[in-house]
Motif scaffolding. Structure first.
Motif, PDB file in Angstrom:
ATOM      1  N   ALA A  80       0.823  -1.218   0.000  1.00 25.64           N
ATOM      2  CA  ALA A  80       0.000   0.000   0.000  1.00 25.64           C
ATOM      3  C   ALA A  80       0.854   1.264   0.000  1.00 25.64           C
ATOM      4  N   SER A  81       2.097   1.177   0.439  1.00 21.38           N
ATOM      5  CA  SER A  81       2.943   2.371   0.567  1.00 21.38           C
ATOM      6  C   SER A  81       3.514   2.868  -0.764  1.00 21.38           C
ATOM      7  N   PHE A  82       3.250   2.162  -1.854  1.00 20.93           N
ATOM      8  CA  PHE A  82       3.815   2.537  -3.155  1.00 20.93           C
ATOM      9  C   PHE A  82       2.747   3.059  -4.110  1.00 20.93           C
ATOM     10  N   ASP A  83       3.206   3.877  -5.062  1.00 19.16           N
ATOM     11  CA  ASP A  83       2.347   4.426  -6.113  1.00 19.16           C
ATOM     12  C   ASP A  83       2.379   3.575  -7.373  1.00 19.16           C
ATOM     13  N   GLY A  84       3.415   2.768  -7.518  1.00 16.71           N
ATOM     14  CA  GLY A  84       3.578   1.932  -8.695  1.00 16.71           C
ATOM     15  C   GLY A  84       4.662   0.906  -8.446  1.00 16.71           C
ATOM     16  N   TYR A  85       4.830   0.016  -9.426  1.00 10.30           N
ATOM     17  CA  TYR A  85       5.752  -1.103  -9.241  1.00 10.30           C
ATOM     18  C   TYR A  85       6.461  -1.438 -10.542  1.00 10.30           C
ATOM     19  N   VAL A  86       7.639  -2.020 -10.388  1.00 10.36           N
ATOM     20  CA  VAL A  86       8.311  -2.712 -11.471  1.00 10.36           C
ATOM     21  C   VAL A  86       8.541  -4.124 -10.949  1.00 10.36           C
ATOM     22  N   LEU A 109      -3.371  -9.957  -1.888  1.00  3.16           N
ATOM     23  CA  LEU A 109      -3.953  -8.620  -1.713  1.00  3.16           C
ATOM     24  C   LEU A 109      -4.891  -8.297  -2.864  1.00  3.16           C
ATOM     25  N   TYR A 110      -5.664  -7.250  -2.665  1.00  3.48           N
ATOM     26  CA  TYR A 110      -6.546  -6.796  -3.735  1.00  3.48           C
ATOM     27  C   TYR A 110      -6.545  -5.271  -3.793  1.00  3.48           C
ATOM     28  N   GLY A 111      -7.184  -4.611  -2.862  1.00  6.25           N
ATOM     29  CA  GLY A 111      -7.303  -3.156  -2.902  1.00  6.25           C
ATOM     30  C   GLY A 111      -5.970  -2.428  -2.867  1.00  6.25           C
ATOM     31  N   GLU A 112      -4.972  -3.023  -2.267  1.00  3.68           N
ATOM     32  CA  GLU A 112      -3.659  -2.367  -2.178  1.00  3.68           C
ATOM     33  C   GLU A 112      -3.004  -2.195  -3.542  1.00  3.68           C
ATOM     34  N   TRP A 113      -3.408  -2.984  -4.520  1.00  2.00           N
ATOM     35  CA  TRP A 113      -2.853  -2.889  -5.872  1.00  2.00           C
ATOM     36  C   TRP A 113      -3.609  -1.879  -6.745  1.00  2.00           C
ATOM     37  N   HIS A 114      -4.818  -1.527  -6.398  1.00  3.67           N
ATOM     38  CA  HIS A 114      -5.699  -0.762  -7.281  1.00  3.67           C
ATOM     39  C   HIS A 114      -5.129   0.594  -7.688  1.00  3.67           C
ATOM     40  N   ASN A 115      -5.374   0.927  -8.953  1.00  2.00           N
ATOM     41  CA  ASN A 115      -5.091   2.255  -9.505  1.00  2.00           C
ATOM     42  C   ASN A 115      -3.631   2.672  -9.355  1.00  2.00           C
ATOM     43  N   LYS A 116      -2.767   1.713  -9.594  1.00  2.00           N
ATOM     44  CA  LYS A 116      -1.329   1.959  -9.590  1.00  2.00           C
ATOM     45  C   LYS A 116      -0.764   1.420 -10.893  1.00  2.00           C
ATOM     46  N   ALA A 117       0.372   1.959 -11.299  1.00  2.00           N
ATOM     47  CA  ALA A 117       1.015   1.509 -12.534  1.00  2.00           C
ATOM     48  C   ALA A 117       1.988   0.381 -12.237  1.00  2.00           C
ATOM     49  N   ALA A 133      -2.524  -8.409 -13.702  1.00  5.78           N
ATOM     50  CA  ALA A 133      -2.572  -6.979 -13.385  1.00  5.78           C
ATOM     51  C   ALA A 133      -3.951  -6.398 -13.686  1.00  5.78           C
ATOM     52  N   GLY A 134      -4.539  -6.766 -14.787  1.00  2.36           N
ATOM     53  CA  GLY A 134      -5.861  -6.258 -15.137  1.00  2.36           C
ATOM     54  C   GLY A 134      -6.896  -6.576 -14.077  1.00  2.36           C
ATOM     55  N   GLU A 135      -6.873  -7.791 -13.563  1.00  2.00           N
ATOM     56  CA  GLU A 135      -7.833  -8.185 -12.534  1.00  2.00           C
ATOM     57  C   GLU A 135      -7.584  -7.446 -11.218  1.00  2.00           C
ATOM     58  N   LEU A 136      -6.329  -7.097 -10.955  1.00  2.00           N
ATOM     59  CA  LEU A 136      -5.986  -6.390  -9.713  1.00  2.00           C
ATOM     60  C   LEU A 136      -6.100  -4.865  -9.859  1.00  2.00           C
ATOM     61  N   LYS A 137      -6.605  -4.416 -10.993  1.00  2.00           N
ATOM     62  CA  LYS A 137      -6.756  -2.983 -11.286  1.00  2.00           C
ATOM     63  C   LYS A 137      -5.422  -2.245 -11.271  1.00  2.00           C
ATOM     64  N   LEU A 138      -4.379  -2.954 -11.710  1.00  2.00           N
ATOM     65  CA  LEU A 138      -3.074  -2.351 -11.949  1.00  2.00           C
ATOM     66  C   LEU A 138      -3.020  -1.953 -13.424  1.00  2.00           C
ATOM     67  N   ALA A 139      -2.518  -0.770 -13.705  1.00  2.00           N
ATOM     68  CA  ALA A 139      -2.387  -0.304 -15.085  1.00  2.00           C
ATOM     69  C   ALA A 139      -0.991  -0.677 -15.588  1.00  2.00           C
ATOM     70  N   ASP A 140      -0.932  -1.675 -16.454  1.00  2.00           N
ATOM     71  CA  ASP A 140       0.370  -2.112 -16.964  1.00  2.00           C
ATOM     72  C   ASP A 140       0.780  -1.248 -18.148  1.00  2.00           C
ATOM     73  N   VAL A 141       2.024  -0.791 -18.113  1.00  2.00           N
ATOM     74  CA  VAL A 141       2.541   0.052 -19.189  1.00  2.00           C
ATOM     75  C   VAL A 141       2.976  -0.826 -20.356  1.00  2.00           C
ATOM     76  N   ASP A 178      10.019   5.877 -17.378  1.00  3.20           N
ATOM     77  CA  ASP A 178       9.261   7.057 -17.811  1.00  3.20           C
ATOM     78  C   ASP A 178       7.764   6.769 -17.749  1.00  3.20           C
ATOM     79  N   GLU A 179       7.366   5.624 -18.283  1.00  5.13           N
ATOM     80  CA  GLU A 179       5.948   5.273 -18.346  1.00  5.13           C
ATOM     81  C   GLU A 179       5.377   4.944 -16.971  1.00  5.13           C
ATOM     82  N   VAL A 180       6.090   4.145 -16.174  1.00  6.78           N
ATOM     83  CA  VAL A 180       5.576   3.770 -14.851  1.00  6.78           C
ATOM     84  C   VAL A 180       5.422   4.999 -13.960  1.00  6.78           C
ATOM     85  N   ILE A 181       6.392   5.887 -13.979  1.00  6.84           N
ATOM     86  CA  ILE A 181       6.321   7.087 -13.136  1.00  6.84           C
ATOM     87  C   ILE A 181       5.201   8.009 -13.603  1.00  6.84           C
ATOM     88  N   ALA A 182       5.095   8.226 -14.912  1.00  4.35           N
ATOM     89  CA  ALA A 182       4.041   9.094 -15.437  1.00  4.35           C
ATOM     90  C   ALA A 182       2.656   8.536 -15.124  1.00  4.35           C
TER      91      ALA A 182
END
Length: 192
Positions: free
Chosen positions: A73-79, A100-108, A130-138, A171-175
């Motif tokens: 939960a402490s991160f905005d995105g992941y690699v 986990l579930y909600g902790e992944w949501h709306n992050k890249a 990632a799609g099921e966890l609501k992670l936006a994959d670059v 560049d993409e993950v941070i943006a």
């Protein structure tokens, strides 16, 4: 500053993911446009999913799950750095994602994969998860081939084109992580 977690997707003895993740981490630190941290699954020994309630309920019962949830939960995105095992991802990585579930949501999320064919099939499976966890994959990913990016198939020596590929991934993950911030915290987005 945007916080990006770099997840080492293997716990296997003699794993190559440590070498690769260190390169990913060092590249990100040199950039200076995100706060990055290595997340080693060895430091989060999660038993095979043992929660009585589905992760989507958001009611973890076990301390190991609560600790893992707080870390993620402490991160905005992941690699995610992953090898390819049998045309997919390591079981330990799938288990960590499934906890986990909600902790992944709306992050890249971006993928750095390796294997005989660059780990591309592992990355493709991660995109579905990632799609099921609501992670936006670059779109950008880094694919490392054992025959060309590892000396004697064991010592990591990325090809000359790989640093630019990795920088594009960052560049993409941070943006995307920044763009999704309003979805993670709608109150902050309204105040902006």
């Amino acid at each position: 500053m945007t916080r990006i977690g770099i997840i080492l997707g293997s716990t296997r003895p003699n794993r190559k993911s440590e070498q690769v993740a260190k390169w990913v981490h060092d590249t990100a630190v040199q950039r200076g446009d995100a706060d990055v941290e290595l997340i080693d699954l060895r430091d989060h020994p999660l038993p095979h999913l043992d929660e009585p309630m589905p992760p989507s309920m958001g009611r973890p019962q076990n301390d190991h799950t609560r600790q893992w949830a707080a870390k993620i939960a402490s991160f905005d995105g992941y690699v995610i750095v992953t090898p390819e095992y049998n045309h997919s991802i390591p079981g330990v990585l799938k288990n960590a994602l499934d906890y986990l579930y909600g902790e992944w949501h709306n992050k890249a999320v971006g993928f750095v994969s390796y294997g005989a064919s660059g780990g591309v099939r592992a990355a493709e499976h991660l995109r579905q998860i990632a799609g099921e966890l609501k992670l936006a994959d670059v779109r950008q990913q880094v694919t490392l081939t054992l025959a060309t990016d590892f000396e004697s198939y064991s010592v990591f020596k990325p090809g000359g084109h790989q640093p630019s590929q990795l920088n594009t991934l960052f560049d993409e993950v941070i943006a995307w992580s920044a763009a999704l911030a309003g979805l993670r915290d709608p109150a902050a987005a309204r105040a902006a």
